[in-house]
Motif scaffolding. Structure first.
Motif, PDB file in Angstrom:
ATOM      1  N   GLU B 223     -16.399  -9.191   4.208  1.00 30.65           N
ATOM      2  CA  GLU B 223     -15.972  -8.149   3.286  1.00 30.65           C
ATOM      3  C   GLU B 223     -14.564  -8.461   2.808  1.00 30.65           C
ATOM      4  N   VAL B 224     -14.394  -8.490   1.498  1.00 30.65           N
ATOM      5  CA  VAL B 224     -13.088  -8.814   0.924  1.00 30.65           C
ATOM      6  C   VAL B 224     -12.320  -7.530   0.627  1.00 30.65           C
ATOM      7  N   VAL B 225     -11.053  -7.505   1.006  1.00 31.62           N
ATOM      8  CA  VAL B 225     -10.166  -6.379   0.700  1.00 31.62           C
ATOM      9  C   VAL B 225      -9.116  -6.886  -0.280  1.00 31.62           C
ATOM     10  N   ASN B 226      -9.178  -6.404  -1.501  1.00 36.42           N
ATOM     11  CA  ASN B 226      -8.247  -6.898  -2.518  1.00 36.42           C
ATOM     12  C   ASN B 226      -7.771  -5.737  -3.387  1.00 36.42           C
ATOM     13  N   ASN B 227      -7.155  -4.772  -2.732  1.00 36.62           N
ATOM     14  CA  ASN B 227      -6.649  -3.604  -3.458  1.00 36.62           C
ATOM     15  C   ASN B 227      -5.288  -3.890  -4.071  1.00 36.62           C
ATOM     16  N   GLU B 228      -4.990  -3.161  -5.134  1.00 35.41           N
ATOM     17  CA  GLU B 228      -3.683  -3.298  -5.800  1.00 35.41           C
ATOM     18  C   GLU B 228      -2.556  -3.189  -4.773  1.00 35.41           C
ATOM     19  N   ASP B 229      -2.652  -2.159  -3.968  1.00 35.84           N
ATOM     20  CA  ASP B 229      -1.621  -1.896  -2.985  1.00 35.84           C
ATOM     21  C   ASP B 229      -2.158  -2.137  -1.574  1.00 35.84           C
ATOM     22  N   GLY B 230      -1.338  -2.644  -0.705  1.00 33.18           N
ATOM     23  CA  GLY B 230      -1.778  -2.879   0.673  1.00 33.18           C
ATOM     24  C   GLY B 230      -2.101  -4.332   0.904  1.00 33.18           C
ATOM     25  N   PRO B 231      -2.321  -4.687   2.153  1.00 33.14           N
ATOM     26  CA  PRO B 231      -2.618  -6.081   2.481  1.00 33.14           C
ATOM     27  C   PRO B 231      -3.949  -6.520   1.870  1.00 33.14           C
ATOM     28  N   LYS B 232      -4.038  -7.790   1.543  1.00 28.55           N
ATOM     29  CA  LYS B 232      -5.266  -8.353   0.984  1.00 28.55           C
ATOM     30  C   LYS B 232      -5.839  -9.322   2.010  1.00 28.55           C
ATOM     31  N   GLY B 233      -7.119  -9.186   2.243  1.00 25.44           N
ATOM     32  CA  GLY B 233      -7.693 -10.028   3.278  1.00 25.44           C
ATOM     33  C   GLY B 233      -9.208 -10.045   3.259  1.00 25.44           C
ATOM     34  N   VAL B 234      -9.779 -10.651   4.273  1.00 22.70           N
ATOM     35  CA  VAL B 234     -11.236 -10.763   4.401  1.00 22.70           C
ATOM     36  C   VAL B 234     -11.618 -10.419   5.840  1.00 22.70           C
ATOM     37  N   TYR B 235     -12.634  -9.566   5.985  1.00 25.37           N
ATOM     38  CA  TYR B 235     -13.198  -9.271   7.298  1.00 25.37           C
ATOM     39  C   TYR B 235     -14.423 -10.141   7.527  1.00 25.37           C
ATOM     40  N   ASP B 236     -14.491 -10.711   8.695  1.00 19.97           N
ATOM     41  CA  ASP B 236     -15.675 -11.453   9.112  1.00 19.97           C
ATOM     42  C   ASP B 236     -16.612 -10.483   9.831  1.00 19.97           C
ATOM     43  N   ASN B 237     -17.816 -10.302   9.300  1.00 22.93           N
ATOM     44  CA  ASN B 237     -18.763  -9.376   9.937  1.00 22.93           C
ATOM     45  C   ASN B 237     -19.934 -10.087  10.597  1.00 22.93           C
ATOM     46  N   GLY B 368     -19.371 -18.836   5.051  1.00 21.21           N
ATOM     47  CA  GLY B 368     -19.201 -17.960   3.889  1.00 21.21           C
ATOM     48  C   GLY B 368     -17.893 -17.193   3.900  1.00 21.21           C
ATOM     49  N   ASN B 369     -17.493 -16.719   5.067  1.00 22.53           N
ATOM     50  CA  ASN B 369     -16.229 -15.971   5.138  1.00 22.53           C
ATOM     51  C   ASN B 369     -15.032 -16.859   4.808  1.00 22.53           C
ATOM     52  N   ILE B 370     -15.140 -18.139   5.139  1.00 20.28           N
ATOM     53  CA  ILE B 370     -14.049 -19.073   4.832  1.00 20.28           C
ATOM     54  C   ILE B 370     -13.935 -19.258   3.321  1.00 20.28           C
ATOM     55  N   VAL B 371     -15.085 -19.387   2.674  1.00 19.75           N
ATOM     56  CA  VAL B 371     -15.077 -19.535   1.215  1.00 19.75           C
ATOM     57  C   VAL B 371     -14.510 -18.275   0.564  1.00 19.75           C
ATOM     58  N   ALA B 372     -14.892 -17.122   1.083  1.00 22.72           N
ATOM     59  CA  ALA B 372     -14.358 -15.865   0.547  1.00 22.72           C
ATOM     60  C   ALA B 372     -12.838 -15.828   0.690  1.00 22.72           C
ATOM     61  N   TRP B 373     -12.330 -16.282   1.812  1.00 19.18           N
ATOM     62  CA  TRP B 373     -10.877 -16.361   2.038  1.00 19.18           C
ATOM     63  C   TRP B 373     -10.203 -17.315   1.037  1.00 19.18           C
ATOM     64  N   ARG B 374     -10.816 -18.461   0.827  1.00 22.33           N
ATOM     65  CA  ARG B 374     -10.233 -19.422  -0.127  1.00 22.33           C
ATOM     66  C   ARG B 374     -10.140 -18.807  -1.526  1.00 22.33           C
ATOM     67  N   GLN B 375     -11.188 -18.100  -1.912  1.00 24.31           N
ATOM     68  CA  GLN B 375     -11.181 -17.479  -3.247  1.00 24.31           C
ATOM     69  C   GLN B 375     -10.129 -16.388  -3.331  1.00 24.31           C
ATOM     70  N   LEU B 376     -10.065 -15.570  -2.294  1.00 28.53           N
ATOM     71  CA  LEU B 376      -9.046 -14.516  -2.293  1.00 28.53           C
ATOM     72  C   LEU B 376      -7.648 -15.124  -2.377  1.00 28.53           C
ATOM     73  N   ALA B 377      -7.399 -16.111  -1.548  1.00 23.66           N
ATOM     74  CA  ALA B 377      -6.076 -16.736  -1.523  1.00 23.66           C
ATOM     75  C   ALA B 377      -5.749 -17.373  -2.864  1.00 23.66           C
ATOM     76  N   SER B 378      -6.761 -17.949  -3.497  1.00 21.62           N
ATOM     77  CA  SER B 378      -6.554 -18.605  -4.788  1.00 21.62           C
ATOM     78  C   SER B 378      -6.201 -17.599  -5.872  1.00 21.62           C
ATOM     79  N   GLU B 379      -6.781 -16.389  -5.775  1.00 21.24           N
ATOM     80  CA  GLU B 379      -6.597 -15.392  -6.832  1.00 21.24           C
ATOM     81  C   GLU B 379      -5.486 -14.385  -6.536  1.00 21.24           C
ATOM     82  N   ALA B 380      -5.335 -13.998  -5.282  1.00 20.21           N
ATOM     83  CA  ALA B 380      -4.465 -12.867  -4.971  1.00 20.21           C
ATOM     84  C   ALA B 380      -3.048 -13.265  -4.579  1.00 20.21           C
ATOM     85  N   ASN B 381      -2.733 -14.550  -4.579  1.00 22.22           N
ATOM     86  CA  ASN B 381      -1.366 -14.949  -4.220  1.00 22.22           C
ATOM     87  C   ASN B 381      -0.394 -14.610  -5.351  1.00 22.22           C
ATOM     88  N   ARG B 382       0.882 -14.546  -5.016  1.00 16.04           N
ATOM     89  CA  ARG B 382       1.916 -14.223  -6.012  1.00 16.04           C
ATOM     90  C   ARG B 382       2.629 -15.471  -6.531  1.00 16.04           C
TER      91      ARG B 382
END
Lengths: 390, 390, 390
Positions: B223-237, B368-382
Motif C-alpha cells: 500500500e502506497v502512502v503519498n499524501n500532500e502532507d505527512g510522510p510518504k511511504g509504502v506498507y508491505d502487506n 512488488g513492494n520494492i517496485v512500488a517503493w522505487r516508483q514512490l521515491a522516483s516521483e515523491a522526492n524533492r
C-alpha cells in the motif's frame, strides 16, 4: 585506463581561464627547464638509481664522477632497466630481459647480447637527459632543445661562489603547483604561528598582513622579473608595503596574538622562480637563505627539495655550518617549520586535483603575488609537459 | 579524475527505464529532505565533528546546546576546516590556513585575521545546513529550500511523545538504495533463518511467503502512502495476504524447515519511508519497534543508523529499556540479526554499482513492494542530489 | 565506473595495427575455447569452489564425481552464490539470499523456496559451462557454441595415453598475452642465466641466438600450424637454425659467459598453442615435457598453470615421477626457473596495459615467432571475449 583516453587536464577548465591557461595545463610541470631531482651524494659511482620527473621515469648513474641520465625504459619491450640494472661495462647498461645494451652518454644501442647479429644495433637511440651537478644537487634538463644555462633556472644567488648549501629531499602528496603557491603565499604564515622555530631561534612572525587599497593600487605589493636572460620570477613585497598583523581579531575583539620568541627578523624577502623554486631571504636565521624546489613527480606528488645556503669564507666555516645544519636548522626549520607546509599542501590537493579548484577558489587581496606567479609561469615557460611526452 | 567528466549515473541505463528514472539517478540520495547523520551525543559543546552526507562534506558543532552545520570547505582555497578546527569565539570558526572566519549560524565571512582590511569580509557566505535534534538523533536538511517539517521525513510514530529511542550507527559499503531494498525486501527473511535472535528471544520467522495470483491481482500485497502532507511511504502487506512458507522444498521434497524459537510474533508490519527509512513493527520483540535509516554517504557507502523505540511512561521505564537495549537488543537484534543484512548489501553492491544491475535484475512476485517503493521515491522526492551539488 | 563506458581496449590502437587486430582486442582472452581453470583435486564432491575466467565469475562443483560449472551470479539480484553456497540437494544450488534454486547440470530455475508459487520457476535458466577433466586438470569451454573436441585446444601430446601429468597453479599480475609471449620468446633465455636449475640438473642454456639474414629469409625460424582440425600453434625453430650465443659481448669484448652445469640438452623444441598454452620439449630434464597455460583471469592477471608430463609405463613409474616432481622438478623448474618469468611478465605489464605498448614496442629479428603467434591468434580464434560477455 589507456593513455590516449587518459585525460591530464580538464579542457573545460582551461577554456574558462583567460589569464594563465598554461599554468592550468602544467599539471606535470614544464619542459625544457632544469629541475633538481636528488642530491649528488645519492648517486654512487656505477650504481644506477631511478628518479621520476614530470611523470617520466629516469635512470641516473655516475661514471668517472660524472652523472648521466637515461630514460628508464628499454626500447624493445618497454621494461624498466631499474628492475634489475645490469652494467657489464662502465659506459653501458644492458637490459635484464633481452640484453639490449645502450651507452649512458648518448643512449645509442651499441650491442644486443642475445642476438649480436641484429640489424637494430647502431640504429636506435634511447632518450638521454643532460645532467649537471651544482651545490650538491643533481639537476636534469628535461626537454628536447639545447640545454639553457642552469643559472637561468635557479633563484638568484643560489650558485654564488662562497655559498655553501645543505639540504634534504622528501616526496609529498600534492601537485607541485599547490606546493609552490603554499610556499609563496604571504598569508599562509598563519599556519606557522605555533612553530617551535619561533621560540627556539628567538624570532617572530606576524599573523598576516593588513593590505591597504592605496598601496595595492600603486602595484608595489609584488614585482615580476621577466628578462630575456637570467632567472624569471616574482618578488613578494607585501612585508614592506603592508602592515604586519600582530593581533588576531574576531568581531573587534583580540582573540589571538603571535608568539614572540625574540627580535630576530627573518623572511624579509620572498621570491619564486621558474620552473618552481622559492627563495626566502633570510631564513630560518638572519645568517641563512632558504632555497627550495617543488619538483613535479607525477600529477599528484612532488619532490620537496629543501636547501639552506650560507656564505662561508673557508672550509672551517663550512664545517661549522654543517654542524649547525645537523643540530639545529634541519630540525627547527626544514622539518619543524616546513612540516606544517607539507600537510597544508596535502590538504589543498583534494580541492584542486580535478582542476575545478582553479575556477571555484576565491582569492583575496594578499594573493596578488600568487596570481602574478601564475601569469609569469603561464607565459615564460619553455613548454608544458604532456602525456605524449611520457 | 575531474568532476565535469566524472559520471555519477549511466545515462543509457536511465533512458532504458521508464518507470522510476529518478530512483536510478539518486545514487547520492535526494535533496531537500531531512537525514539523520549521527547521534546527538556524538557532538560535544564547542567541538566540531565532520560528517559526509549525500557526497557533501559537512562540519557540525554544538553551541549553547544547539547544533549547527556548515560546509566543511573554506571558500578561499577549498581546504577542509576539519583538518584542524580553530574556533576563537563560540560563534565562529576560523580556517587554519589563512584565518578566514565564518559564523556558524549563517555562514557569513565576518573576519579575516590575516588581512583584517580585506574587502571580502562581509561579502561572502559559506553554505550552512539546518540541523534539528529529535529523539537523540541529529537531522540535517540537505537542500536549498525552506526546511519542511521533520515529521514529514520520518516514519510515522517515530517522534511520538512517550517513545524512547536508542540506537547505533555504522558505515556500510553499499549504495543506500541497495540497503533500503534489502530492509524492505519481504523474502530476504531467508538469510535470517539461522539468526540467534530466534532462539534467544523465543520467536519465529518464516522462510518466505507463497504469493497467490488472485491476491496479487487484488493489489493487496502493498500500500502506497503519498499524501500532500505527512510522510510518504509504502506498507508491505505480504505477511497478511500471502501464506508464510514453513517448509523449504526442492523437487517436491522438504529440505529445510525454519528454526522455531518460540511463539513470539514479530515484524507484523514493515514499511519504508522517504527519504530512506524503515519501520519494522514490532521488532525485535513484541514490545519494540525498529526504525532504521539508510543514509547516503557517497556513491558506494551509507550510514546505517539503527534505532529501537519503546513506549515508556516514565524515567524509570526508560532506564529499564536502556538496560535491556545494552544487554539484549543491541546484541541480539541490531548486531546479531542485522549483521546478516549488512553483508547481503555488500554482496549486492558489485552487481548494481555500474547501474546496469537495475536493468539486468529479474524481480519476482514478492518484489512488488520494492517496485512500488522505487516508483514512490522516483516521483515523491524533492530533488535528486547531483555532482554539481557537491 | 559503469560498464557501458568502461573501455576494455583502446580503439585507436586497434586501428593502427593492420596485422593482428583481434590479438589486441583479446585482452580478456578468447571465447569458444577450452581453458584449464584449476586442478581436479581442488574440487571436492559437493563443495562448490569459485573461479574467474576471462573476466567471468564461475562456480564449480563435483557431483557424483563429475564436474559442473555455472555462472556465479543469481539471476534475481545478481549476488554471487559463492558468498555463501547453499546446496540442499546434490543436484541443485540455492541462492543464500532469496532461495532461488538452480540445477547444476542445465542451470534451470527449478524451485524458489521463498515463494514456491512463483511463475518464474521453470522459466529461467542460468548460464552453464561445459567442464571436462583430463590429466588432472579441469577444462572449461567458455562460449556459446557446441564445445569443440578438447584435443584441438591443447598442445599436441598432452592428452597422450601413458603420459602422467603433475603441476601447480598460480595467479600472476600481468595480462595473459604478456605471459604467453614471455614463454614463447626465444631470447628471454637471457633472464635465466643464473637459474639454479642449470647447475642442479647439469644442463646448459645459451645467452641467446645469433640470427642469420639468409636463414631468416628462408623462413625457417618458425613454423605455423593452422589446420582445419587439430590444435593450432606455432613452432619456434630458432634453436635449430640460428647459432646459440655462448659469449656475451659489449664493444667486442666478452663480458659474460653462460653458466655450464653439464651437458644435458633441454628445450630443444618450443611451441605455442591456441588458446594460450606452451609446450617445451624436453624440459626441465631430457625425460620431461613442460606444458603450461596462461589463462586469462581479468585484464591485468592470469592463472599460470604449469605442468610437467612424463611417459610412464605403469603405476610404479608414475609414483616415482611424482616423487621426483615433489623433490626436484617443482622446486628447480616450476618455481626456481619460472619464478624469473613471473617477475619479467609483471615488469612488462606497465608498458602494455594501456594498449599503446603494442604500437610503441620495437621488436627485433628473434621476435619473428612472436609475431607469427600474434597473427595466428588474431585469425584462428573462435571469438574474442568482450565486456558484454561478462
Amino acid at each position: 585506463m589507456d593513455q590516449s583516453e587518459r585525460i591530464l587536464v580538464n579542457e573545460e577548465v582551461v577554456k574558462k581561464n583567460k589569464l594563465w591557461p598554461n599554468f592550468i595545463k602544467a599539471k606535470l610541470g614544464f619542459r625544457n627547464h632544469w629541475y633538481p631531482v636528488m642530491f649528488g651524494k645519492e648517486i654512487e659511482e656505477g650504481k644506477p638509481v631511478k628518479a621520476m620527473l614530470c611523470g617520466e621515469n629516469l635512470l641516473l648513474n655516475r661514471i668517472d664522477g660524472k652523472v648521466y641520465a637515461i630514460k628508464d625504459r628499454c626500447l624493445h619491450r618497454g621494461v624498466a632497466f631499474s628492475k634489475k640494472p645490469e652494467c657489464y661495462t662502465k659506459e653501458t647498461i644492458t637490459c635484464w630481459y633481452h640484453a639490449w645494451t645502450y651507452r649512458w652518454d648518448d643512449g645509442s644501442l651499441c650491442d644486443i647480447m642475445t642476438d649480436p647479429k641484429s640489424d637494430m644495433i647502431g640504429k636506435h637511440r634511447l632518450k638521454t637527459y643532460t645532467a649537471q651537478e651544482a651545490k650538491g644537487l643533481v639537476f636534469i634538463f628535461l626537454g628536447d632543445i639545447e640545454p639553457t644555462p642552469l643559472i637561468n633556472d635557479v633563484p638568484p644567488g643560489f650558485l654564488d661562489e662562497g655559498r655553501a648549501i645543505r639540504g634534504i629531499k622528501r616526496e609529498v602528496g600534492s601537485n607541485w603547483r599547490i606546493a609552490a603557491e603554499n610556499g609563496f603565499d604571504s598569508t599562509h604564515v598563519f599556519i606557522h604561528k605555533d612553530s617551535k622555530l619561533i621560540p627556539n631561534n628567538e624570532t617572530v612572525i606576524p599573523l598576516g598582513f593588513a593590505t591597504d587599497r592605496e598601496e595595492e593600487a600603486k602595484g608595489t605589493l609584488w614585482e615580476v622579473v621577466n628578462n630575456e636572460d637570467g632567472p624569471k620570477g616574482v618578488y613578494d613585497n607585501i612585508g614592506q608595503h603592508a602592515v604586519p598583523v600582530v593581533e588576531g581579531k574576531v568581531d573587534g575583539e583580540t582573540v589571538l596574538r603571535p608568539v614572540i620568541g625574540g627580535d630576530k627578523r627573518i623572511a624579509n624577502q620572498i621570491s619564486i622562480w621558474m620552473p618552481g623554486a622559492l627563495k626566502v631571504d633570510p631564513f630560518p636565521d638572519p645568517s641563512l637563505i632558504q632555497f627550495e624546489w617543488y619538483v613535479p613527480r607525477d600529477e599528484n606528488s612532488h619532490w620537496y627539495i629543501q636547501t639552506l645556503g650560507k656564505e662561508v669564507a673557508n672550509e672551517a666555516e663550512e664545517q661549522e655550518f654543517e654542524k649547525d645544519f645537523n643540530e639545529k636548522w634541519e630540525d627547527w626549520g626544514l622539518r619543524g617549520f616546513n612540516d606544517d607546509d607539507i600537510w597544508a599542501r596535502e590538504a589543498m590537493e583534494e580541492f584542486y586535483k580535478d582542476d575545478w579548484g582553479w575556477i571555484k577558489e576565491q582569492l583575496f587581496e594578499p594573493d596578488g603575488n600568487i596570481v602574478a606567479w601564475r601569469q609569469l609561469a603561464s607565459e615564460a615557460n619553455r613548454g608544458v609537459q604532456t602525456l605524449e611526452d611520457l
